[in-house]
Enzyme design. Structure first.
Site, PDB file in Angstrom:
ATOM      1  N   TYR A 176       0.778  -1.110   0.080  1.00 26.80           N
ATOM      2  CA  TYR A 176       0.036  -0.082   0.054  1.00 26.80           C
ATOM      3  C   TYR A 176       0.795   1.384  -0.046  1.00 26.80           C
ATOM      4  O   TYR A 176       0.615   2.180  -0.778  1.00 26.80           O
ATOM      5  CB  TYR A 176      -1.007  -0.148   1.284  1.00 26.80           C
ATOM      6  CG  TYR A 176      -1.669   1.284   1.420  1.00 26.80           C
ATOM      7  CD1 TYR A 176      -2.861   1.420   0.460  1.00 26.80           C
ATOM      8  CD2 TYR A 176      -1.417   2.255   2.651  1.00 26.80           C
ATOM      9  CE1 TYR A 176      -3.417   2.666   0.820  1.00 26.80           C
ATOM     10  CE2 TYR A 176      -2.166   3.221   2.600  1.00 26.80           C
ATOM     11  CZ  TYR A 176      -3.243   3.476   1.763  1.00 26.80           C
ATOM     12  OH  TYR A 176      -4.114   4.616   1.974  1.00 26.80           O
ATOM     13  N   LYS A 224       0.994   4.347  -2.813  1.00 27.48           N
ATOM     14  CA  LYS A 224       0.925   5.755  -2.638  1.00 27.48           C
ATOM     15  C   LYS A 224       2.016   6.479  -2.901  1.00 27.48           C
ATOM     16  O   LYS A 224       1.791   7.644  -3.376  1.00 27.48           O
ATOM     17  CB  LYS A 224       0.329   5.839  -1.101  1.00 27.48           C
ATOM     18  CG  LYS A 224      -1.253   5.178  -0.859  1.00 27.48           C
ATOM     19  CD  LYS A 224      -2.124   5.998  -1.666  1.00 27.48           C
ATOM     20  CE  LYS A 224      -3.513   5.415  -1.525  1.00 27.48           C
ATOM     21  NZ  LYS A 224      -4.518   6.088  -2.283  1.00 27.48           N
TER      22      LYS A 224
END
Length: 250
Positions: free
Chosen positions: A155, A159
């Site tokens: 994740y 990002k």
């Protein structure tokens, strides 16, 4: 619904991905309340958002990782409202995963939603923004980019890629009157977060590491979103605005 005009009273057309719940729902409602017409793009039911946002909101069902569905959804939104000016790339997934147990399919799925999605939506929207001669693209990143939690390696990587995408795309589209910025929230109290990162005291652990000792709520991000989208924010581009209560200072 009571409308609050933008700085110069101009009404725009916005597209918000992941508008069925969480931050996306909050953003769609806020943009509609500001007087903009809003299309919500999601695979989930958006009736709750539609009820709260009123007749300025139009739901569109599409998968942000499917190029054909994205193209059709963006064109439908622009056709319904007569153009497109604001894109909020909010849809994302953030399953906590032990790195050594992360499969290649886990990795690819997170990248597809969190990186391919903003790419596909922004690419489909760009002809409409260029035709308008004005645009705002807002990518919802995350403060984990600056913190690097051990259970969110995939994740965090996705990002961080979105931050790079923001900077480079801002350079590419700036000559057309289009700005591109990212907003990086901390752990925010949504239904999804409550089932994952915020579960078992997660909200409280993050809160206690912040300067602002409160759990972040979706509404805490609205003023920044509206500021980035405002007519008067044309000199703000290529930036990542961190809104996490002071967990990461950079």
């Amino acid at each position: 619904m009571t409308e609050t005009p933008s700085m110069n009273g101009t009404r725009r057309v916005a597209l918000v991905t992941g508008a069925a719940g969480g931050l996306g729902r909050e953003f769609a409602i806020a943009l509609a309340a500001r007087g903009h017409r809003v299309a919500g793009l999601d695979l989930a039911d958006q009736s709750g958002t539609a009820e709260a946002a009123g007749d300025r909101f139009h739901p569109v069902r599409a998968d942000v990782t499917d190029p054909e569905e994205v193209e059709a959804a963006v064109d439908e939104a622009a056709a319904r409202f007569g153009g497109l000016h604001i894109v909020v790339n909010n849809a994302g997934i953030y399953p906590p995963l032990d790195f050594e147990k992360t499969t290649l399919e886990d990795w690819r799925r997170i990248m597809r939603v969190n990186l391919d999605g903003p790419f596909l939506v922004s690419r489909a929207a760009l002809p409409h923004l260029k035709a308008a001669g004005w645009g705002r693209i807002v990518n919802i990143a995350s403060a984990v980019v600056f913190l690097g939690p051990p259970d969110l390696v995939a994740y965090t990587t996705s990002k961080a890629g979105l931050v790079g995408f923001t900077r480079a795309l801002a350079s590419a589209v700036g000559p057309h009157g289009i700005t591109v910025n990212a907003i990086a929230p901390g752990l925010t109290r949504t239904e999804t977060a409550a089932r994952t990162t915020g579960a078992d005291g997660g909200f409280e652990r993050v809160r206690d590491a912040q300067i602002v000792r409160a759990v972040e709520e979706p509404g805490d991000l609205v003023s920044t979103l509206l500021y980035v989208c405002d007519e008067g924010s044309g000199f703000l581009t290529g930036q990542t605005i961190n809104i996490d209560g002071g967990s990461a200072k950079h």
